[in-house]
Write a protein that holds these residues in place. Structure first.
Motif, PDB file in Angstrom:
ATOM      1  N   LYS A 114      13.016  77.626 -68.986  1.00 53.21           N
ATOM      2  CA  LYS A 114      11.657  77.835 -69.498  1.00 53.21           C
ATOM      3  C   LYS A 114      10.820  78.708 -68.562  1.00 53.21           C
ATOM      4  CE  LYS A 114      11.517  73.684 -72.256  1.00 53.21           C
ATOM      5  NZ  LYS A 114      10.955  72.369 -72.452  1.00 53.21           N
ATOM      6  N   LYS A 115      11.250  78.835 -67.305  1.00 54.45           N
ATOM      7  CA  LYS A 115      10.535  79.675 -66.347  1.00 54.45           C
ATOM      8  C   LYS A 115      11.268  80.981 -66.080  1.00 54.45           C
ATOM      9  CE  LYS A 115       8.238  75.842 -64.095  1.00 54.45           C
ATOM     10  NZ  LYS A 115       8.039  75.082 -62.870  1.00 54.45           N
ATOM     11  N   CYS A 116      12.330  81.215 -66.808  1.00 54.68           N
ATOM     12  CA  CYS A 116      13.147  82.417 -66.643  1.00 54.68           C
ATOM     13  C   CYS A 116      12.433  83.627 -67.242  1.00 54.68           C
ATOM     14  CB  CYS A 116      14.487  82.200 -67.346  1.00 54.68           C
ATOM     15  SG  CYS A 116      15.592  83.622 -67.261  1.00 54.68           S
ATOM     16  N   PRO A 117      12.560  84.797 -66.623  1.00 61.31           N
ATOM     17  CA  PRO A 117      11.966  86.003 -67.205  1.00 61.31           C
ATOM     18  C   PRO A 117      12.434  86.274 -68.636  1.00 61.31           C
ATOM     19  CG  PRO A 117      12.661  86.452 -64.966  1.00 61.31           C
ATOM     20  CD  PRO A 117      13.162  85.071 -65.317  1.00 61.31           C
ATOM     21  N   CYS A 118      13.598  85.722 -69.014  1.00 60.07           N
ATOM     22  CA  CYS A 118      14.090  85.940 -70.377  1.00 60.07           C
ATOM     23  C   CYS A 118      13.180  85.312 -71.422  1.00 60.07           C
ATOM     24  CB  CYS A 118      15.515  85.406 -70.537  1.00 60.07           C
ATOM     25  SG  CYS A 118      15.651  83.600 -70.487  1.00 60.07           S
ATOM     26  N   MET A 119      12.268  84.450 -71.001  1.00 62.63           N
ATOM     27  CA  MET A 119      11.329  83.812 -71.920  1.00 62.63           C
ATOM     28  C   MET A 119      10.041  84.632 -72.082  1.00 62.63           C
ATOM     29  SD  MET A 119      13.022  81.231 -72.935  1.00 62.63           S
ATOM     30  CE  MET A 119      11.820  80.250 -73.805  1.00 62.63           C
ATOM     31  N   GLY A 120       9.988  85.792 -71.462  1.00 62.62           N
ATOM     32  CA  GLY A 120       8.831  86.670 -71.603  1.00 62.62           C
ATOM     33  C   GLY A 120       7.675  86.343 -70.684  1.00 62.62           C
ATOM     34  N   ILE A 121       7.919  85.558 -69.639  1.00 64.53           N
ATOM     35  CA  ILE A 121       6.807  85.146 -68.775  1.00 64.53           C
ATOM     36  C   ILE A 121       6.241  86.297 -67.952  1.00 64.53           C
ATOM     37  CG2 ILE A 121       7.539  82.739 -68.623  1.00 64.53           C
ATOM     38  CD1 ILE A 121       8.701  83.369 -65.862  1.00 64.53           C
ATOM     39  N   ASN A 122       6.938  87.400 -67.859  1.00 61.04           N
ATOM     40  CA  ASN A 122       6.441  88.519 -67.061  1.00 61.04           C
ATOM     41  C   ASN A 122       5.629  89.519 -67.886  1.00 61.04           C
ATOM     42  OD1 ASN A 122       7.541  87.572 -64.695  1.00 61.04           O
ATOM     43  ND2 ASN A 122       9.490  88.586 -65.041  1.00 61.04           N
ATOM     44  N   LEU A 123       5.373  89.211 -69.150  1.00 59.22           N
ATOM     45  CA  LEU A 123       4.612  90.137 -69.974  1.00 59.22           C
ATOM     46  C   LEU A 123       3.174  90.290 -69.491  1.00 59.22           C
ATOM     47  CD1 LEU A 123       5.917  89.324 -73.554  1.00 59.22           C
ATOM     48  CD2 LEU A 123       6.526  91.244 -72.088  1.00 59.22           C
ATOM     49  N   ASP A 124       2.698  89.352 -68.682  1.00 59.17           N
ATOM     50  CA  ASP A 124       1.341  89.476 -68.159  1.00 59.17           C
ATOM     51  C   ASP A 124       1.205  90.661 -67.208  1.00 59.17           C
ATOM     52  OD1 ASP A 124       2.820  88.317 -66.108  1.00 59.17           O
ATOM     53  OD2 ASP A 124       1.211  86.983 -65.481  1.00 59.17           O
ATOM     54  N   LYS A 125       2.304  91.270 -66.829  1.00 60.27           N
ATOM     55  CA  LYS A 125       2.247  92.465 -65.984  1.00 60.27           C
ATOM     56  C   LYS A 125       1.622  93.631 -66.746  1.00 60.27           C
ATOM     57  CE  LYS A 125       4.422  90.342 -62.745  1.00 60.27           C
ATOM     58  NZ  LYS A 125       3.653  89.297 -62.175  1.00 60.27           N
ATOM     59  N   LEU A 126       1.473  93.471 -68.059  1.00 57.02           N
ATOM     60  CA  LEU A 126       0.879  94.513 -68.884  1.00 57.02           C
ATOM     61  C   LEU A 126      -0.617  94.301 -69.083  1.00 57.02           C
ATOM     62  CD1 LEU A 126       3.739  94.870 -71.499  1.00 57.02           C
ATOM     63  CD2 LEU A 126       3.234  96.363 -69.561  1.00 57.02           C
ATOM     64  N   ILE A 127      -1.231  93.529 -68.197  1.00 58.93           N
ATOM     65  CA  ILE A 127      -2.668  93.254 -68.287  1.00 58.93           C
ATOM     66  C   ILE A 127      -3.473  94.550 -68.179  1.00 58.93           C
ATOM     67  CG2 ILE A 127      -4.611  92.213 -67.037  1.00 58.93           C
ATOM     68  CD1 ILE A 127      -3.193  90.196 -68.696  1.00 58.93           C
ATOM     69  N   GLN A 128      -3.107  95.433 -67.251  1.00 63.98           N
ATOM     70  CA  GLN A 128      -3.887  96.657 -67.071  1.00 63.98           C
ATOM     71  C   GLN A 128      -3.932  97.487 -68.346  1.00 63.98           C
ATOM     72  OE1 GLN A 128      -3.623  99.111 -63.455  1.00 63.98           O
ATOM     73  NE2 GLN A 128      -3.391 100.854 -64.807  1.00 63.98           N
ATOM     74  N   PRO A 129      -2.806  97.828 -68.964  1.00 61.83           N
ATOM     75  CA  PRO A 129      -2.930  98.611 -70.201  1.00 61.83           C
ATOM     76  C   PRO A 129      -3.615  97.830 -71.316  1.00 61.83           C
ATOM     77  CG  PRO A 129      -0.643  98.013 -69.831  1.00 61.83           C
ATOM     78  CD  PRO A 129      -1.407  97.646 -68.591  1.00 61.83           C
ATOM     79  N   ALA A 130      -3.481  96.510 -71.318  1.00 61.19           N
ATOM     80  CA  ALA A 130      -4.172  95.708 -72.333  1.00 61.19           C
ATOM     81  C   ALA A 130      -5.688  95.793 -72.134  1.00 61.19           C
ATOM     82  CB  ALA A 130      -3.691  94.261 -72.278  1.00 61.19           C
TER      83      ALA A 130
END
Length: 124
Positions: free
Chosen positions: A5-21
């Motif tokens: 559940k804490k693996c990057p495969c679950m999409g937990i690193n998508l917050d790295k796109l905060i700047q373009p958002a």
């Protein structure tokens, strides 16, 4: 052993796109930091999860230092003074670069997904 559940495969690193958002939100309108935090939660990038407000404000300060956004104190509204953020011309250029970069990643990810699916199917 890894907690899946804490693996990057679950999409937990998508917050790295905060700047373009943030840049995308500000390309549509000037916004207060609190509204940016609220609107980020509504984006598909965060999948309905509330972003860490202190992290968003850190990102906004860094973006301001880099010249991507400007902020002015808004004291005309009732209540406490709040900073009103606006995207700059450099911020728009940065957003255009993000779009180009993400389009390239999108194509590459599409190719990767085809290869990964083929690899799994060949094992079955």
């Amino acid at each position: 052993m890894i907690d899946i559940k804490k693996c990057p495969c679950m999409g937990i690193n998508l917050d790295k796109l905060i700047q373009p958002a943030i840049l995308t939100l500000l390309s549509a309108a000037e916004l207060h930091g609190y509204i940016i935090v609220q609107k980020l939660q509504e984006t598909c990038i965060l999948q309905g999860k509330r972003p860490d407000p202190s992290g968003v404000y850190r990102c906004l300060r860094l973006m301001e230092q880099r010249g991507l956004v400007t902020a002015v104190w808004n004291v005309s509204d009732p209540g406490p003074a709040r900073r009103l953020y606006t995207i700059t011309d450099i911020g728009l250029e940065c957003l255009r670069n993000w779009i180009h970069t993400l389009e390239n990643y999108h194509r590459s990810l599409g190719n990767f997904l085809v290869s990964a699916k083929n690899a799994i199917c060949s094992r079955d």
